[in-house]
Design a protein around this motif. Sequence first.
Motif, PDB file in Angstrom:
ATOM      1  N   SER A 149      -5.252 -83.674 -46.641  1.00  0.00           N
ATOM      2  CA  SER A 149      -4.146 -84.635 -46.438  1.00  0.00           C
ATOM      3  C   SER A 149      -3.237 -84.598 -47.702  1.00  0.00           C
ATOM      4  O   SER A 149      -1.923 -84.768 -47.498  1.00  0.00           O
ATOM      5  N   GLN A 150      -3.709 -84.369 -48.876  1.00  0.00           N
ATOM      6  CA  GLN A 150      -2.589 -84.322 -50.086  1.00  0.00           C
ATOM      7  C   GLN A 150      -1.834 -83.000 -49.872  1.00  0.00           C
ATOM      8  O   GLN A 150      -0.588 -82.958 -50.121  1.00  0.00           O
ATOM      9  N   ALA A 151      -2.454 -81.756 -49.349  1.00  0.00           N
ATOM     10  CA  ALA A 151      -1.585 -80.753 -49.224  1.00  0.00           C
ATOM     11  C   ALA A 151      -0.264 -81.049 -48.070  1.00  0.00           C
ATOM     12  O   ALA A 151       0.822 -80.570 -48.322  1.00  0.00           O
ATOM     13  N   GLN A 152      -0.755 -81.707 -46.980  1.00  0.00           N
ATOM     14  CA  GLN A 152       0.327 -82.237 -46.242  1.00  0.00           C
ATOM     15  C   GLN A 152       1.358 -82.825 -46.779  1.00  0.00           C
ATOM     16  O   GLN A 152       2.700 -83.045 -46.671  1.00  0.00           O
ATOM     17  N   ALA A 153       1.008 -84.047 -47.725  1.00  0.00           N
ATOM     18  CA  ALA A 153       2.014 -84.787 -48.572  1.00  0.00           C
ATOM     19  C   ALA A 153       2.598 -84.065 -49.171  1.00  0.00           C
ATOM     20  O   ALA A 153       3.806 -84.737 -49.691  1.00  0.00           O
ATOM     21  N   LEU A 154       2.148 -82.789 -49.882  1.00  0.00           N
ATOM     22  CA  LEU A 154       3.111 -81.941 -50.732  1.00  0.00           C
ATOM     23  C   LEU A 154       4.369 -81.390 -50.044  1.00  0.00           C
ATOM     24  O   LEU A 154       5.250 -81.085 -50.765  1.00  0.00           O
ATOM     25  N   ILE A 155       4.334 -81.413 -48.581  1.00  0.00           N
ATOM     26  CA  ILE A 155       5.295 -80.704 -48.020  1.00  0.00           C
ATOM     27  C   ILE A 155       6.769 -81.319 -48.248  1.00  0.00           C
ATOM     28  O   ILE A 155       7.728 -80.621 -48.801  1.00  0.00           O
ATOM     29  N   PRO A 156       6.946 -82.501 -48.175  1.00  0.00           N
ATOM     30  CA  PRO A 156       8.442 -82.913 -48.305  1.00  0.00           C
ATOM     31  C   PRO A 156       8.603 -83.163 -49.923  1.00  0.00           C
ATOM     32  O   PRO A 156      10.026 -82.998 -50.130  1.00  0.00           O
ATOM     33  N   LEU A 157       7.836 -83.049 -50.630  1.00  0.00           N
ATOM     34  CA  LEU A 157       8.043 -83.469 -52.145  1.00  0.00           C
ATOM     35  C   LEU A 157       8.566 -81.858 -52.795  1.00  0.00           C
ATOM     36  O   LEU A 157       9.468 -81.626 -53.324  1.00  0.00           O
ATOM     37  N   LEU A 158       7.792 -80.816 -52.441  1.00  0.00           N
ATOM     38  CA  LEU A 158       8.222 -79.392 -52.876  1.00  0.00           C
ATOM     39  C   LEU A 158       9.431 -79.203 -52.073  1.00  0.00           C
ATOM     40  O   LEU A 158      10.338 -78.522 -52.786  1.00  0.00           O
ATOM     41  N   ALA A 159       9.584 -79.408 -50.716  1.00  0.00           N
ATOM     42  CA  ALA A 159      10.775 -79.511 -50.246  1.00  0.00           C
ATOM     43  C   ALA A 159      12.054 -80.164 -50.783  1.00  0.00           C
ATOM     44  O   ALA A 159      13.239 -79.501 -50.796  1.00  0.00           O
ATOM     45  N   ALA A 160      11.937 -81.284 -51.497  1.00  0.00           N
ATOM     46  CA  ALA A 160      12.870 -82.020 -52.110  1.00  0.00           C
ATOM     47  C   ALA A 160      13.497 -81.226 -53.168  1.00  0.00           C
ATOM     48  O   ALA A 160      14.596 -81.383 -53.454  1.00  0.00           O
TER      49      ALA A 160
END
Length: 300
Positions: free
Chosen positions: A168-179
């Motif tokens: 779940s954390q790996a999924q949550a990282l998607i918008p943060l790294l994309a930012a």
Amino acid sequence: MAESVVRAAGVVMLRPGPRGPKVLLVHRPRRKDWSLPKGKLDRGEHVVAAAVRECDEETGIVPILGVPLGRQSYQAMGRPKTVDYWVASPGKDHGFSPDSEIDDIRWVTASQARSLLTYKRDFDLVKRALTLPPTQPLVYLRHAVATKRSDFSGKDDRDRPLTGKGRSQAQALIPLLAAFGIRRIHSSDAVRCLQTVKPYAAAEKVTVEQEPLFSETGFDDKPKAAVNRLLSLADTKAALSVCSHRPVLPDIMAPLAREADKKAASAFRAPLPPGGFVVVHRSFTGKGQWRIEAAERQEL
């Protein structure tokens, strides 16, 4: 009982203009003011994701975040409010659609911004943003929550996977790294690191370059080579991320921590929690050299 603080996030978005940089402003008809793109965090939303979402919703432009500009604190509608800001550049443009919240947007010069902006605190942010050079992020990422060593029955620790929470954390990282516009991923070849970055790589269609030196065993065998490899990546003028392990990250981050000024160095001090990361914002000279303009620490 103390009132809860309203949290918000926003950006100072800049783009080149024929007579110097231009900044994007928004007009709020209900308040009859000109402001910067910003808005409240949704429940459980990360502040980085909120800054991107609010700018997109208000202007139709997805921002790519750069150097953090700090936090404004003030009273709004009788309640304490904080707004975290980043300097940003334009990413994907979906097109502006006026509504009851924002009925106009304008790209303006610094002098026009001084005249239009309703609040001096907003123009102070613009002035600071205009002093900053363009930067490229280097993200140091600790892998997400993994199965405990004591619970793992495999023969090779590199095969130890993420837990359900870690996935779940790996999924949550998607918008943060994309930012931060990350376009290159370099990861330890351990399964838990690869599982941390592969969801982002799949979502953004970028490749993952495996780096055995950034694994625990690889670093233990060749620590100097691992540090040199990291420094070679730091010299790369690109938006990239390195995923590694809690015991390894302090050592491979050490050369950059030493280059950071006192304010930026605070981002490096404490160990990162699973899924946590440090963003090092580097500016590059024409000679291929770089300096750290800022470093920020983000946690899930």
